[in-house]
Write a protein that holds these residues in place. Structure first.
Motif, PDB file in Angstrom:
ATOM      1  N   ASN A  67       0.904  -1.126  -0.103  1.00 33.61           N
ATOM      2  CA  ASN A  67       0.052  -0.170  -0.010  1.00 33.61           C
ATOM      3  C   ASN A  67       1.002   1.316   0.030  1.00 33.61           C
ATOM      4  O   ASN A  67       1.509   1.667   0.926  1.00 33.61           O
ATOM      5  CB  ASN A  67      -0.861  -0.096   1.130  1.00 33.61           C
ATOM      6  CG  ASN A  67      -1.830   1.041   1.004  1.00 33.61           C
ATOM      7  OD1 ASN A  67      -1.636   2.087   0.797  1.00 33.61           O
ATOM      8  ND2 ASN A  67      -2.917   0.906   1.765  1.00 33.61           N
ATOM      9  N   ALA A  68       1.032   1.870  -1.015  1.00 31.28           N
ATOM     10  CA  ALA A  68       2.152   2.824  -1.316  1.00 31.28           C
ATOM     11  C   ALA A  68       1.693   3.980  -0.280  1.00 31.28           C
ATOM     12  O   ALA A  68       2.523   4.647  -0.072  1.00 31.28           O
ATOM     13  CB  ALA A  68       2.080   3.259  -2.962  1.00 31.28           C
ATOM     14  N   ASP A  69       0.392   4.444  -0.553  1.00 33.65           N
ATOM     15  CA  ASP A  69      -0.062   5.248   0.434  1.00 33.65           C
ATOM     16  C   ASP A  69       0.318   5.240   1.954  1.00 33.65           C
ATOM     17  O   ASP A  69       0.642   6.182   2.496  1.00 33.65           O
ATOM     18  CB  ASP A  69      -1.577   5.548   0.294  1.00 33.65           C
ATOM     19  CG  ASP A  69      -2.128   6.182  -1.230  1.00 33.65           C
ATOM     20  OD1 ASP A  69      -1.116   6.639  -1.908  1.00 33.65           O
ATOM     21  OD2 ASP A  69      -3.296   5.927  -1.467  1.00 33.65           O
TER      22      ASP A  69
ATOM     23  N   ASN B  51       1.493   0.841 -16.135  1.00 39.35           N
ATOM     24  CA  ASN B  51       1.460   0.025 -14.889  1.00 39.35           C
ATOM     25  C   ASN B  51       2.732  -0.369 -14.426  1.00 39.35           C
ATOM     26  O   ASN B  51       2.994  -1.336 -14.730  1.00 39.35           O
ATOM     27  CB  ASN B  51       0.397  -1.180 -15.307  1.00 39.35           C
ATOM     28  CG  ASN B  51      -0.811  -0.774 -16.061  1.00 39.35           C
ATOM     29  OD1 ASN B  51      -1.721  -0.384 -15.282  1.00 39.35           O
ATOM     30  ND2 ASN B  51      -0.691  -0.678 -17.393  1.00 39.35           N
TER      31      ASN B  51
ATOM     32  N   PHE C  85      -6.461   2.705  -2.921  1.00 36.86           N
ATOM     33  CA  PHE C  85      -5.407   3.547  -2.434  1.00 36.86           C
ATOM     34  C   PHE C  85      -4.435   2.931  -3.594  1.00 36.86           C
ATOM     35  O   PHE C  85      -4.700   2.144  -4.672  1.00 36.86           O
ATOM     36  CB  PHE C  85      -4.803   2.844  -1.127  1.00 36.86           C
ATOM     37  CG  PHE C  85      -4.667   1.609  -0.986  1.00 36.86           C
ATOM     38  CD1 PHE C  85      -3.813   0.645  -1.614  1.00 36.86           C
ATOM     39  CD2 PHE C  85      -5.760   0.813  -0.252  1.00 36.86           C
ATOM     40  CE1 PHE C  85      -3.598  -0.568  -1.490  1.00 36.86           C
ATOM     41  CE2 PHE C  85      -5.638  -0.620  -0.085  1.00 36.86           C
ATOM     42  CZ  PHE C  85      -4.686  -1.353  -0.603  1.00 36.86           C
ATOM     43  N   GLU C  86      -3.381   3.961  -3.666  1.00 36.62           N
ATOM     44  CA  GLU C  86      -2.061   3.480  -4.669  1.00 36.62           C
ATOM     45  C   GLU C  86      -1.196   2.390  -3.989  1.00 36.62           C
ATOM     46  O   GLU C  86      -1.180   2.186  -2.834  1.00 36.62           O
ATOM     47  CB  GLU C  86      -1.040   4.790  -4.682  1.00 36.62           C
ATOM     48  CG  GLU C  86      -1.772   6.035  -5.500  1.00 36.62           C
ATOM     49  CD  GLU C  86      -1.982   5.800  -6.848  1.00 36.62           C
ATOM     50  OE1 GLU C  86      -1.231   5.013  -7.379  1.00 36.62           O
ATOM     51  OE2 GLU C  86      -2.958   6.138  -7.397  1.00 36.62           O
TER      52      GLU C  86
ATOM     53  N   LYS D 192      -6.449  -4.204  -8.283  1.00 34.55           N
ATOM     54  CA  LYS D 192      -6.607  -3.167  -9.227  1.00 34.55           C
ATOM     55  C   LYS D 192      -8.200  -2.735  -9.089  1.00 34.55           C
ATOM     56  O   LYS D 192      -8.625  -1.474  -8.895  1.00 34.55           O
ATOM     57  CB  LYS D 192      -6.410  -3.341 -10.538  1.00 34.55           C
ATOM     58  CG  LYS D 192      -6.730  -2.230 -11.556  1.00 34.55           C
ATOM     59  CD  LYS D 192      -6.155  -2.254 -12.802  1.00 34.55           C
ATOM     60  CE  LYS D 192      -6.127  -1.150 -13.773  1.00 34.55           C
ATOM     61  NZ  LYS D 192      -5.726  -1.337 -15.291  1.00 34.55           N
TER      62      LYS D 192
ATOM     63  N   GLY E 121       1.402  -0.947  -5.207  1.00 30.25           N
ATOM     64  CA  GLY E 121       2.516  -1.342  -6.028  1.00 30.25           C
ATOM     65  C   GLY E 121       2.675  -3.099  -5.879  1.00 30.25           C
ATOM     66  O   GLY E 121       2.739  -3.345  -4.735  1.00 30.25           O
TER      67      GLY E 121
END
Length: 433
Positions: free
Chosen positions: A150-152, A362, A279-280, A274, A282
């Motif tokens: 979770n990048a955020d 992506n 949230f962002e 996706k 990766g």
């Protein structure tokens, strides 16, 4: 006038029926439910529309274990399909089913269908080849575990994306301190934390080249490196840095709903994440245990391949061969890869995805390919070929769950898993010889 119309209609019906009967049906049993099942249906429908001689009929038969079990039972009853999807740990079982399989490389040659093994990613097909290099089944949905994050949440916690297990602990602590319910979780724990952990650090999981060199193999994953890693994870579980969430993909919601900031599981969860994550996110390579290795080796695949079953007519196999050619085409494989997160099985599909700008649009979606292709596979990292491994994974799950519950130490759990697993290997060896 009415009679003429009826006569014409009847003639048309006979003609239509004749055309329908002229089509040779190919039965394909698979284990892809939900959205991926719809994608399988589309592949079959598009092939059927591309020609008029053959009709592929896909049928969902349940999860991987249920599909393989159904196919074996159907073969004994002589009511089996032409093609069945079997997960990677069923490879040894099908190889030992004498007379049941039609090696895909031989099928393609017998059908006169062009086939070049060099078109396929080495890390994918090596898992499904005989010691002599013959390809037994057609790769289809191959994946490898990655670290989803979770990048955020990582940004809010003030930590970087982890690269090592020390980083994992630091990031997990920061995530919990920032208010998250847990730092990380994982699914398919035998595949992720024993099979891939061992390959990633170039350690054997069993003797005889992880079973590739003979059925008389024995497990040896109850080693100090695996024990220490699992013991540390169990310790992290006491402070919510780690939280166990189930055997397969059960823990996915813990990641997508923001409960856990990191999750280790298949690259093929890309489509689900996706569509569900708000949230962002990766994906990055698996963490390195620097106490065990100075650099990673390569990960091993999961997912499944398509096995041709023996006992059908030559014309039906000719149609099956044409379908396998279609299935492996760059366009179909690039679409499947981009939709699902499964690895493209051919170099051409990978290159097409690059050309289409998929990885630029992506970022991180080529992580699985990079992991699998990181180094030339060694006997420790080529894959696994253990008999009864479906049952062995159940044993590993039971023992690791006892560890997470605090009922056993890492050493006790691993020693028990190896002992019980070896009993299953000996049972398989007796039936296979």
């Amino acid at each position: 006038m009415t009679c003429k119309i009826l006569s014409f209609s009847a003639s048309a019906l006979v003609l239509t029926t004749s055309i329908a009967f002229a089509q040779t049906e190919i039965q394909w049993w698979h284990a892809m439910g939900g959205t991926n099942g719809e994608r399988v249906d589309k592949i079959a429908a598009d092939f059927n529309a591309s020609q008029s001689d053959y009709k592929v009929v896909p049928t969902y038969k349940g999860n991987y274990t249920e599909t393989m079990t159904a196919a074996v039972a159907a073969f004994r009853a002589k009511e089996h399909p032409h093609l069945v999807q079997v997960f990677e740990v069923g490879t040894a079982t099908l190889m030992a089913a004498k007379g049941a399989i039609y090696p895909v490389e031989k099928l393609m040659a017998d059908a006169g269908e062009p086939f070049d093994k060099s078109d396929y990613l080495p890390a994918v097909i090596s898992y499904y080849q005989t010691p002599d290099g013959e390809l037994l089944s057609m790769p289809f949905n191959s994946s490898t575990p990655v670290l989803w994050y979770n990048a955020d949440a990582l940004k809010a916690a003030g930590v970087e994306v982890p690269k090592t297990w020390d980083d994992m602990k630091t990031a997990a602590q920061a995530l919990v301190d920032s208010g998250m319910d847990c730092g990380f979780s994982f699914g398919w724990q035998s595949w992720v934390m024993i099979e891939n952990y061992s390959a990633w650090h170039n350690m054997a999981m069993g003797t005889k080249e992880n079973g590739f060199a003979g059925f008389d193999t024995e497990f040896e994953f109850n080693n100090e490196a695996v024990e220490n890693r699992l013991a540390d994870i169990a310790e992290m579980g006491k402070n919510k840095l780690f939280k166990y969430g189930g055997r397969r993909g059960d823990s996915l919601p813990m990641f997508t709903n923001g409960e856990c900031g990191m999750w280790m599981n298949s690259s093929a969860y890309y489509g689900s994440i996706k569509s569900q994550a708000k949230f962002e996110f990766g994906q990055t390579m698996l963490p390195l245990d620097t106490a065990v290795a100075s650099a990673p080796q390569n990960s091993v695949i999961g997912g499944a391949t398509l096995w041709a079953l023996a006992g059908h007519d030559a014309e039906e196999y000719k149609g099956l061969a044409k379908f396998l050619t279609y299935l492996s085409s760059a366009e179909v494989q690039a679409w499947w890869h981009q939709e699902t997160g499964y690895v493209p099985i051919t170099t051409a599909a990978y290159e097409l995805s690059k050309t289409q700008g998929f990885y630029d649009q992506n970022p991180g979606t080529d992580t699985a390919i990079q992991q699998l292709s990181l180094n030339t596979p060694t006997p420790n990292s080529r894959g696994l070929r253990f008999g009864n491994f479906v049952q062995v994974r159940d044993v590993i799950n039971e023992e690791l769950e006892a560890l997470w519950a605090g009922d056993k130490t890492a050493k006790e759990a691993l020693d028990a898993a190896v002992s019980r697993g070896n009993d299953l290997l000996r049972k398989f060896e007796r039936t296979a010889n």
